[in-house]
Design an enzyme around this catalytic site. Structure first.
Site, PDB file in Angstrom:
ATOM      1  N   ASP A  26       0.880  -1.180   0.000  1.00 33.23           N
ATOM      2  CA  ASP A  26       0.000   0.000   0.000  1.00 33.23           C
ATOM      3  C   ASP A  26       0.913   1.225   0.000  1.00 33.23           C
ATOM      4  OD1 ASP A  26      -2.346   1.652   0.343  1.00 33.23           O
ATOM      5  OD2 ASP A  26      -1.901   1.777   2.481  1.00 33.23           O
ATOM      6  N   SER A  27       0.323   2.396  -0.191  1.00 32.09           N
ATOM      7  CA  SER A  27       1.090   3.634  -0.086  1.00 32.09           C
ATOM      8  C   SER A  27       1.597   3.849   1.340  1.00 32.09           C
ATOM      9  CB  SER A  27       0.205   4.816  -0.487  1.00 32.09           C
ATOM     10  OG  SER A  27      -0.929   4.870   0.360  1.00 32.09           O
ATOM     11  N   TYR A  58      -0.604   8.595  -2.225  1.00 31.19           N
ATOM     12  CA  TYR A  58      -0.767   8.286  -3.646  1.00 31.19           C
ATOM     13  C   TYR A  58      -1.987   9.043  -4.203  1.00 31.19           C
ATOM     14  CZ  TYR A  58       2.342   4.094  -3.679  1.00 31.19           C
ATOM     15  OH  TYR A  58       3.397   3.218  -3.622  1.00 31.19           O
ATOM     16  N   GLY A  59      -2.913   9.347  -3.321  1.00 35.06           N
ATOM     17  CA  GLY A  59      -4.241   9.827  -3.732  1.00 35.06           C
ATOM     18  C   GLY A  59      -4.258  11.048  -4.614  1.00 35.06           C
ATOM     19  N   CYS A  89      -4.401  -1.329  -1.970  1.00 39.45           N
ATOM     20  CA  CYS A  89      -4.565   0.117  -2.133  1.00 39.45           C
ATOM     21  C   CYS A  89      -5.482   0.341  -3.334  1.00 39.45           C
ATOM     22  CB  CYS A  89      -3.201   0.761  -2.378  1.00 39.45           C
ATOM     23  SG  CYS A  89      -3.273   2.528  -2.712  1.00 39.45           S
ATOM     24  N   ASN A  90      -6.589   1.022  -3.111  1.00 37.79           N
ATOM     25  CA  ASN A  90      -7.531   1.283  -4.207  1.00 37.79           C
ATOM     26  C   ASN A  90      -6.908   2.198  -5.253  1.00 37.79           C
ATOM     27  OD1 ASN A  90     -10.444   0.295  -3.205  1.00 37.79           O
ATOM     28  ND2 ASN A  90      -9.239   0.991  -1.474  1.00 37.79           N
ATOM     29  N   THR A  91      -6.130   3.182  -4.789  1.00 32.78           N
ATOM     30  CA  THR A  91      -5.540   4.160  -5.706  1.00 32.78           C
ATOM     31  C   THR A  91      -4.497   3.488  -6.603  1.00 32.78           C
ATOM     32  OG1 THR A  91      -5.779   5.710  -3.859  1.00 32.78           O
ATOM     33  CG2 THR A  91      -4.550   6.471  -5.776  1.00 32.78           C
ATOM     34  N   GLU A 167      -2.112   7.595   8.817  1.00 30.74           N
ATOM     35  CA  GLU A 167      -0.663   7.406   8.690  1.00 30.74           C
ATOM     36  C   GLU A 167       0.063   7.961   9.915  1.00 30.74           C
ATOM     37  OE1 GLU A 167      -0.179   5.635   6.020  1.00 30.74           O
ATOM     38  OE2 GLU A 167       1.986   5.530   6.270  1.00 30.74           O
ATOM     39  N   CYS A 199     -10.928   3.492   0.539  1.00 28.50           N
ATOM     40  CA  CYS A 199      -9.479   3.642   0.689  1.00 28.50           C
ATOM     41  C   CYS A 199      -9.109   2.740   1.855  1.00 28.50           C
ATOM     42  CB  CYS A 199      -9.130   5.100   0.986  1.00 28.50           C
ATOM     43  SG  CYS A 199      -7.448   5.359   1.609  1.00 28.50           S
ATOM     44  N   THR A 200      -8.023   2.006   1.722  1.00 24.56           N
ATOM     45  CA  THR A 200      -7.721   0.987   2.738  1.00 24.56           C
ATOM     46  C   THR A 200      -7.319   1.594   4.085  1.00 24.56           C
ATOM     47  OG1 THR A 200      -5.479   0.801   1.811  1.00 24.56           O
ATOM     48  CG2 THR A 200      -7.133  -0.800   1.073  1.00 24.56           C
ATOM     49  N   HIS A 201      -7.015   2.885   4.107  1.00 20.07           N
ATOM     50  CA  HIS A 201      -6.750   3.528   5.400  1.00 20.07           C
ATOM     51  C   HIS A 201      -8.032   3.690   6.228  1.00 20.07           C
ATOM     52  CE1 HIS A 201      -2.895   4.614   3.557  1.00 20.07           C
ATOM     53  NE2 HIS A 201      -2.481   5.063   4.732  1.00 20.07           N
TER      54      HIS A 201
HETATM   55  N1  DGL Z   1      -4.623   3.443   0.975  1.00 18.22           N
HETATM   56  C1  DGL Z   1      -4.774   4.088  -0.296  1.00 18.22           C
HETATM   57  C2  DGL Z   1      -6.054   3.586  -1.013  1.00 18.22           C
HETATM   58  O1  DGL Z   1      -6.574   2.540  -0.688  1.00 18.22           O
HETATM   59  C3  DGL Z   1      -4.771   5.583  -0.363  1.00 18.22           C
HETATM   60  C4  DGL Z   1      -3.938   6.430   0.514  1.00 18.22           C
HETATM   61  C5  DGL Z   1      -3.097   7.462  -0.254  1.00 18.22           C
HETATM   62  O2  DGL Z   1      -3.605   8.506  -0.678  1.00 18.22           O
HETATM   63  O3  DGL Z   1      -1.919   7.170  -0.430  1.00 18.22           O
HETATM   64  O4  DGL Z   1      -6.532   4.218  -1.908  1.00 18.22           O
END
Ligand code: DGL
Length: 279
Positions: A26-27, A58-59, A89-91, A167, A199-201
């Site tokens: 993930d990011s 990453y977003g 990570c979805n992004t 984070e 988003c996985t966060h």
């Molecule tokens: N965890 C990432 C996701 O699932 C996004 C977090 C980021 O912006 O890096 O999209």
């Protein structure tokens, strides 16, 4: 696409054994919400986790930047002997899943926001999707809504800054609460009774989000679905661990290792060692 050596297309030592580890990335620390689901579903698997904390978020980053990061991390995990990769990570999925699948022969399981189950669950037929700008502006997301959002008012809500609160390990402080209130208010005003944590966060913020939106609003994420999918992919490829020992986890980060180690230990619920991700 950058030129790839043949060694990237195949595991370094030929075909991976069933007792090789699974690589997850993930990011940052958000993918731990997926790792947690994988650990529950697959208790005997060894898991490798990379938090690309030195490059988060990453977003709001360009697609080609996320592609280069995803390629570098996937190459590292394959180099560590991973028998399968999970893009937690979805992004990164939206930006790089197709590229990784075209580059590596290793089975790859990717994320997508839980639009389909949310559309089925919403009685009001109004669903809010909380995710990054990168996810919500992607072709993948548009396709997902076109396929599964028929007859449902699907409201996309970008959430800049929210993943960074997780984070930083701030799951319930005033700044995090203010962001959650700001991003959920328009969705509630529009009558959403179901929110997708896209988003996985965000699953780490589920207690706070539930407190803010109230018990009548349902929260849905994709962690369990990804773990089930991974189980299925490994079973079909005859790659499920044969050993009945408890699986182990190993962690790397491209960020400040001490800081990331403290946050991962807290979110994972046990002290862990985080190593520095080689350049
Ligand atoms: N965890 C990432 C996701 O699932 C996004 C977090 C980021 O912006 O890096 O999209």
């Amino acid at each position: 696409m950058p030129a790839m050596s043949a060694s990237l297309l195949h595991p370094p030592n030929g075909r991976c054994s069933a007792d090789a580890p699974i690589g997850v990335f993930d990011s940052g620390v958000g993918g731990l919400s997926v790792l947690r689901a994988i650990r529950t579903t697959l208790p005997h698997e060894d898991l490798l986790y990379v938090a690309d904390s030195g490059h988060i978020p990453y977003g709001e980053k360009p697609v080609d930047y996320i592609q280069q990061r995803s390629l570098a991390i996937a190459r590292f995990l394959v180099g560590q002997g991973a028998k399968a990769l999970v893009i937690a990570c979805n992004t990164a999925t939206a930006a790089a899943a197709a590229l990784l699948r075209a580059t590596f022969s290793t089975p790859i399981v990717a994320m997508e926001p839980a639009v389909k189950p949310a559309a089925g669950a919403s009685k009001a037929a109004v669903v809010g999707v909380l995710a990054t700008t990168g996810t919500l502006t992607s072709r993948n997301y548009a396709d997902l809504v076109a396929r599964f959002g028929q007859g449902v008012h699907m409201l996309a809500q970008e959430c800049p800054g929210l993943a960074m609160q997780v984070e930083a390990g701030d799951l319930s402080g005033p700044a995090t609460r203010a962001l959650v209130e700001r991003y959920t208010a328009p969705l509630l005003a529009a009558g959403a009774d179901t929110l997708v944590l896209g988003c996985t966060h965000y699953p780490f913020l589920a207690p706070l989000i539930a407190e803010v939106v109230g018990p009548q609003v349902r929260l849905i994420d994709s962690g369990d679905a990804v773990a089930r999918r991974l189980h299925g992919v490994l079973a079909v490829a005859d790659l499920l661990a044969t050993d009945s020992k408890a699986g182990q986890e190993r962690f790397w980060s491209s960020g400040d290792v001490g800081t990331v180690q403290a946050v991962i230990s807290r979110l994972w619920g046990a002290p862990v060692i985080v190593r520095s991700l080689p350049d």
